[in-house]
Scaffold this active site. Structure first.
Site, mmCIF file in Angstrom:
data_model
loop_
_atom_site.group_PDB
_atom_site.id
_atom_site.type_symbol
_atom_site.label_atom_id
_atom_site.label_comp_id
_atom_site.label_asym_id
_atom_site.label_seq_id
_atom_site.Cartn_x
_atom_site.Cartn_y
_atom_site.Cartn_z
ATOM 1 N N PRO A 123 32.933 39.673 43.238
ATOM 2 C CA PRO A 123 33.229 38.721 44.303
ATOM 3 C C PRO A 123 32.828 37.301 43.934
ATOM 4 O O PRO A 123 31.761 37.071 43.373
ATOM 5 C CB PRO A 123 32.402 39.231 45.487
ATOM 6 C CG PRO A 123 31.398 40.170 44.927
ATOM 7 C CD PRO A 123 31.804 40.540 43.544
ATOM 8 N N GLU A 124 33.703 36.344 44.206
ATOM 9 C CA GLU A 124 33.367 34.937 44.010
ATOM 10 C C GLU A 124 33.352 34.255 45.383
ATOM 11 O O GLU A 124 33.442 34.912 46.407
ATOM 12 C CB GLU A 124 34.382 34.292 43.050
ATOM 13 C CG GLU A 124 34.334 34.931 41.656
ATOM 14 C CD GLU A 124 35.153 34.167 40.630
ATOM 15 O OE1 GLU A 124 35.344 32.958 40.789
ATOM 16 O OE2 GLU A 124 35.600 34.802 39.651
ATOM 17 N N ARG A 161 27.692 13.934 30.654
ATOM 18 C CA ARG A 161 26.359 13.953 30.052
ATOM 19 C C ARG A 161 26.095 15.184 29.190
ATOM 20 O O ARG A 161 25.007 15.318 28.647
ATOM 21 C CB ARG A 161 25.297 13.907 31.161
ATOM 22 C CG ARG A 161 24.999 12.476 31.617
ATOM 23 C CD ARG A 161 23.623 12.394 32.248
ATOM 24 N NE ARG A 161 23.528 13.181 33.481
ATOM 25 C CZ ARG A 161 23.818 12.693 34.691
ATOM 26 N NH1 ARG A 161 24.210 11.456 34.826
ATOM 27 N NH2 ARG A 161 23.694 13.444 35.757
ATOM 28 N N ARG A 205 25.628 49.146 40.856
ATOM 29 C CA ARG A 205 25.000 48.669 39.621
ATOM 30 C C ARG A 205 23.713 47.884 39.836
ATOM 31 O O ARG A 205 23.098 47.427 38.873
ATOM 32 C CB ARG A 205 26.012 47.851 38.811
ATOM 33 C CG ARG A 205 27.159 48.729 38.315
ATOM 34 C CD ARG A 205 28.180 47.943 37.531
ATOM 35 N NE ARG A 205 27.640 47.444 36.273
ATOM 36 C CZ ARG A 205 28.342 46.711 35.419
ATOM 37 N NH1 ARG A 205 29.596 46.398 35.705
ATOM 38 N NH2 ARG A 205 27.806 46.287 34.303
ATOM 39 N N HIS A 231 25.088 55.054 47.023
ATOM 40 C CA HIS A 231 24.747 53.777 46.384
ATOM 41 C C HIS A 231 24.188 52.775 47.387
ATOM 42 O O HIS A 231 24.171 51.591 47.130
ATOM 43 C CB HIS A 231 25.968 53.201 45.677
ATOM 44 C CG HIS A 231 26.509 54.105 44.607
ATOM 45 N ND1 HIS A 231 25.772 54.436 43.487
ATOM 46 C CD2 HIS A 231 27.679 54.768 44.501
ATOM 47 C CE1 HIS A 231 26.483 55.254 42.729
ATOM 48 N NE2 HIS A 231 27.637 55.480 43.316
#
Ligand SMILES: [Zn+2]
Length: 300
Positions: free
Chosen positions: A17-18, A181, A138, A119
């Protein structure tokens, strides 16, 4: 299209997921959790679990469900919370629940009597008879209760998180100056969360393609940086919008919902034609991540 490429890409897409997916989770959970009291908390004692301070959540009321980057932030009100001024007269920051889905995390609202999943790492029993279950095969996700805004030492990534890409805090000129930079590959800079919050592998590739910048480029001048700034915003805004229209249910609240290969221009399309110039898209490994780009129209 070669179906094999699709299959591999979809398998990858389903796991991480983002920002847009986390925002979708936030929008789904906010009306359900706001105002609910946490009656009891259970968590996985596994030594690798990124879990801390959860014992403090019991008895607290969830005031809201917010988001920073890929983190969900829920300010909590304790039983005796009196509006923010403590006995000492000092401002009482209260507590905050911080959740991160990691790579495989998913949040579900279930009946509290439902047995703990294989899980399930954390379960918050709520005062309406439901349980907020955090499943994470995980164990790369996180669940912590901290003093609001105090993210060190437990959550260093959150402490140094850059501006929200869809807020006015994400300033184009500052972004350009910061990019100028550094001599690190531009994709690595996008992924490290300090220049801008919430961009992961998929939307980094998509943004760089849109801005016509090679992901390994170490020199991004002002005009290209401004193009990249706009691309990050456009790509994420479109994905947030799409998530909002493809909502399914809590059982799919894990990054799988709403995201399909057909909606992406480069990620997962290695070996296929560039939609802009028809050159063959190339897949490389950069900053330890699979990276897809167009060798013809993305310049170094
Ligand atoms: Zn191209």
């Amino acid at each position: 299209m070669r179906p094999a490429v699709d299959q591999v890409a979809l398998a990858t897409l389903r796991t991480v997921p983002e920002l847009p997916e986390v925002e979708s989770v936030r929008r789904q959970l906010a009306p359900e959790l706001t105002g609910r009291r946490v009656v009891e908390v259970w968590w996985d004692p596994h030594p690798h679990a990124r879990i801390s301070g959860l014992e403090q959540a019991a008895g607290q009321v969830i005031r809201s469900v917010g988001r920073r980057g890929k983190f969900l932030l829920c300010p909590l009100d304790g039983p005796g919370f009196a509006g923010g001024i403590g006995a000492s007269g000092a401002r009482d920051a209260g507590l905050e629940l911080v959740l991160h889905l990691g790579m495989t995390g998913a949040l579900r609202l279930v009946d509290a009597t439902e047995p703990t999943g294989a899980h399930e790492r954390v379960g918050f029993d709520l005062d309406d008879g439901r349980r907020l279950a955090f499943n994470d095969p995980r164990r790369f996700g996180r669940a912590s209760v901290v003093v609001a805004g105090r993210y060190l030492p437990d959550i260093p990534t959150l402490a140094v998180l850059g501006p929200e890409p869809l807020s006015p805090d994400f300033d184009p000129e500052r972004f350009a100056a910061q990019l100028a930079r550094t001599r690190a590959p531009v994709k690595a800079r996008l992924l490290d969360q300090r220049l801008v919050a919430g961009v992961g592998n998929i939307y980094a590739d998509e943004s760089l393609w849109r801005a016509r910048i090679h992901p390994a480029s170490r020199r991004v001048g002002r005009s290209r940086a401004l193009a990249l700034h706009a691309a990050v915003r456009d790509v994420l805004a479109a994905a947030v919008e799409r998530e909002g229209t493809t909502f399914r249910d809590y059982q799919l609240v894990n990054g799988a919902s709403g995201r399909y290969l057909s909606e992406l221009d480069v990620y997962g399309r290695g070996g296929l034609e560039c939609r802009r110039c028809t050159a063959t898209l190339r897949r490389i490994v950069l900053a330890q991540r699979g990276t897809t780009y167009c060798p013809s129209c993305q310049r170094i």
